[in-house]
Every structure is written in C-alpha cells, then in structure tokens.
Design an enzyme around this catalytic site. Structure first.
Site, PDB file in Angstrom:
ATOM      1  N   TYR A  16       0.860  -1.191   0.000  1.00 16.84           N
ATOM      2  CA  TYR A  16       0.000   0.000   0.000  1.00 16.84           C
ATOM      3  C   TYR A  16       0.890   1.233   0.000  1.00 16.84           C
ATOM      4  CZ  TYR A  16      -3.343   3.520   1.594  1.00 16.84           C
ATOM      5  OH  TYR A  16      -4.122   4.645   1.703  1.00 16.84           O
ATOM      6  N   ASP A  53       9.411   2.891  -0.848  1.00 16.71           N
ATOM      7  CA  ASP A  53       8.419   3.519   0.018  1.00 16.71           C
ATOM      8  C   ASP A  53       8.732   3.109   1.453  1.00 16.71           C
ATOM      9  OD1 ASP A  53       6.277   4.378   1.469  1.00 16.71           O
ATOM     10  OD2 ASP A  53       4.741   3.433   0.222  1.00 16.71           O
ATOM     11  N   LYS A 110       5.431   9.320   8.879  1.00 16.60           N
ATOM     12  CA  LYS A 110       5.234   8.769  10.215  1.00 16.60           C
ATOM     13  C   LYS A 110       6.296   9.210  11.211  1.00 16.60           C
ATOM     14  CE  LYS A 110       2.590   4.884   8.378  1.00 16.60           C
ATOM     15  NZ  LYS A 110       1.248   5.353   8.726  1.00 16.60           N
TER      16      LYS A 110
END
Length: 423
Positions: A143, A238, A266
């Site tokens: 994702y 990613d 994050k």
C-alpha cells in the site's frame, strides 16, 4: 448521560462516512465498536470511558518515542507560540532536509510534504517526468497511499495491466500500472524483459507492512536494483512505514541497497503530519521551480509539524535507542512464538516493527498471508482488547512498539495472550 465509545461511534456515523476519517479505524474487518481515544502517554492509550490500553499500534508506526513525549510536546508548544503556518520558507525546513540527507545517503535532496500519499504520488510523477515514460510497476499487497495510480490490483493473467480496486479510479489510469506478486524474482525478471524500456518507475515497500509484515530477501531487492539500473528505471523505496522504524539507516541501510527516490513519513513527523520524498540530485532537479514536474503544498514544511519531526529525529539518534526498541519488540515476538508453539500463531520482528500472524509459519508473500485465519485473529484481537491490549484492528496490518514500552509491559501482555490461547 456519560460518553461511551458506542455513543460516539453512532454520533460520528451521522456526519462521517462510516463514522471514521480513515477506513481501518472503523473495526470493519474485526467487528465491534472502535475505541475513541482521549489521551496517550508513553506506551498507553486511554479511551473516552477511561479504560487504559497497552498500545501496539503506535499511530501506525509514527509514535516511535511513545505518546506525548515531553521533548516533542515542548518543541510543538515553542513553535506554536511563533505562529501556526506561514506558507513561506523557514530555517527549520532546511534543518529537517539536512538531517534526512545526512541520515540517508541516497537522499541528496528532499521535498517536504504533509502525508505519505503526497510523498508517493509526487515521487511517481517525478519519476515519469524524469524518464519521459508512463508505466509504473507496483506489487500486490503493498500500500502506497490512496492516489489513483496506486489503488490498482493485479489483472487475471501472468503479466497484465492492473484494474481499479476503488471506485473513482478510471480504467485508463489503472492501465498504466503493472502489478506483480511481491517477493517473486521470476515474475520480476519476466516483467522487465517484456516491458522494461517502457517503465518509468518501480515502487515497493522494501519491508511490507500493509499485508501484515513481510520481509523480502536482500537478494530479491538486489535483483530489483540491478534490473532498474539495466533498463533505466527509477527505483522508489516507500519507507513511509519502515523509515527510521526498523533502524536508523532504514531498510535501505540494513539491506545495503540504494534506491533512486525514497518516501518517508510517520516517524519523521513525531506524530504530526510530516512526510517527504527525496533522492538523487539529478532527478530532484526536475521538480518545480527548477524543472517541469509540478508539486506544491500550502502546509508543506509546516513549522509546528517540522518542530515535532526534528525533536523526534533527535531522540531516535541517541545511543541505545534502537537497541532498546529492538529488545522489547523481540521479547514480544519470542514470547508469542513460545506460547503459540502448538497453535496456529506466529510472529516476527525487525527493529520496532512486528508481524503477528494467524498462520503456522511466517509468510513471505501476499499469497501466503491471504491464507491466514481471520476468524482466529478476530477472537484474539477482541480478547486482548478486553484485557487492555490494543493490537492493529486488522489481520493484514503490522504492529509497532515504542521506546516507552518496557519488558514488564511486554510480559504482562504475553501473559494475557497465553490465557487467551489456552482458553
């Protein structure tokens, strides 16, 4: 009447689709009522009913120092005193970029944004602008945010163009994305043989966290690096989830593989909305205002959010930080594996990231993960939740520890897990 999780959920459904602002929060995959949290401190969360939970979600990896770390809170308060947003450059943005480039040698230049989705979307656009090619390769089970070209699943053939997995994503957009099985070297090599000279970029989670935690081999990632070099394809790691979560040098440092572009999020925001993409200087030079690839954001590099991020990055660079983080995470995983020796549960970890699987052995692909016993996961999830342990509310999500977790806390959670398994 006192406020409850259930009453808030019913109230939220009136104005928020599904009662939430991000789908996994709805508990749809595990059932029941989501917890509405009022406070976080260290390794714990408290919901609106006053119940305390040991947090193994950590804001999906962002809260690596623990909730409400006093140094991060102080940094946010100090920055807020001088203004919340300028829409103009600040010195703190430069310090953030310098820090990221120093910690990750693959990042020669950086552009700050506000979310992981922005980072991956912009990285792909940049790769297309740099290569003058259109095709994108991604991997099933990974994702990368909710931009159109990434909400695509594999087609029905061995090598077919993708099809949309979300309403509102056009077939035309999906047709520019090729989806391959994760951690399958043969499929990867075949794809490059057939399409390599048409591919702009490959985007991959070098350690996957959205089909639960899947760790590929170094050889697989090295093959990917070599193929991208051979065909002039931009390799995008990613690391929004894994970046500074598994190690200070991220996955790319652990594996010894240098991507062309890295996306981060994050941890680099310390709980605030900060993300980034960066890489080789010759590629980044194609971004506006220097080049033709446009990307912009009013809140990019927001001074309050950047202050939180800089404080977070300072804390994780301290001696012993990752040693403690890895120790408590390994203790949890080893305990799970010991308790579940005669049951269909297992776990693994890397740094402060872990996978808990309702399977007899650790999966190495999305196909293997799809065989997990979701009903067993639901049972364990709710049993632990009722005993004050908050796991990710999905069998397909990785879990996270923080530096605030202690061995005593972990042992208590393991005792509760043992009671559930033996019941």
């Amino acid at each position: 009447m006192s406020v409850t999780n259930e009453s808030l959920f019913e109230r939220a459904k009136q104005t928020n689709p599904g009662g939430v602002n991000s789908p996994v929060r709805s508990f749809r995959s595990v059932g029941g009522t989501p917890r509405f949290f009022r406070k976080g401190e260290g390794a714990y969360l408290w919901d609106v009913e006053g119940t305390r939970y040991l947090d193994l979600v950590g804001s999906w990896g962002a809260s690596i120092t623990g909730h409400a770390h006093p140094e991060i809170v102080q940094a946010v308060q100090k920055a807020a005193e001088h203004g919340l947003s300028f829409g103009a450059p600040t010195e703190a943005e430069i310090e953030m970029a310098e820090t990221l480039c120093r910690l990750l040698p693959s990042m020669e230049q950086v552009r700050l944004v506000s979310s992981g989705t922005e980072a991956t979307m912009s990285a792909i656009r940049l790769a297309r602008g740099f290569t003058k090619r259109d095709l994108l390769i991604k991997f099933e089970g990974c994702y990368h945010g909710h931009s159109d070209s990434l909400l695509v699943a594999a087609g029905s053939g061995a090598l077919t163009f993708g099809h949309p997995t979300s309403g509102g994503v056009s077939e035309l957009t999906a047709s520019q994305t090729v989806v391959l099985p994760y951690h399958d070297t043969e499929a990867l090599e075949n794809a490059f043989k057939q399409l390599g000279d048409k591919v702009a970029a490959v985007i991959i989670e070098p350690v996957a966290g959205n089909m639960n935690m899947i760790i590929p081999t170094q050889a697989y990632l090295q093959t990917l690096r070599t193929l991208c070099d051979d065909y002039g394809v931009v390799l995008i790691f990613d690391e929004v989830m894994s970046g500074f979560r598994v190690a200070l040098e991220c996955v790319q440092g652990l594996m010894g593989i240098r991507p062309d572009i890295t996306t981060l999020g994050k941890v680099i925001g310390g709980g605030m909305p900060v993300a980034a993409f960066g890489g080789r200087k010759d590629i980044m030079a194609h971004l506006a205002p220097l080049g033709s690839v446009y990307q912009a954001g009013t809140l990019s590099g927001n001074p309050v959010a950047v202050a939180a991020g800089l404080a977070s990055l300072a804390i994780i660079q301290r001696e012993g930080f990752y040693q403690h983080l890895s120790t408590v995470t390994q203790r949890f995983v080893q305990g799970i594996n010991r308790i579940a020796a005669n049951h269909a549960f297992c776990a693994q970890s890397l740094g402060g990231m872990f996978g808990f699987y309702c399977l007899e052995s650790v999966p190495d692909s999305y196909e293997a993960m799809r065989k997990c016993d979701q009903e067993s996961f639901k049972r364990v999830f709710h049993a632990l939740l009722n005993q004050g342990v908050y796991l990710p509310p999905s069998a397909f999500e990785a879990g996270f520890m923080s530096a605030a977790h202690t061995e005593v806390m972990i042992d208590d959670a393991l005792n509760k897990f043992a009671t559930i398994v033996d019941a």
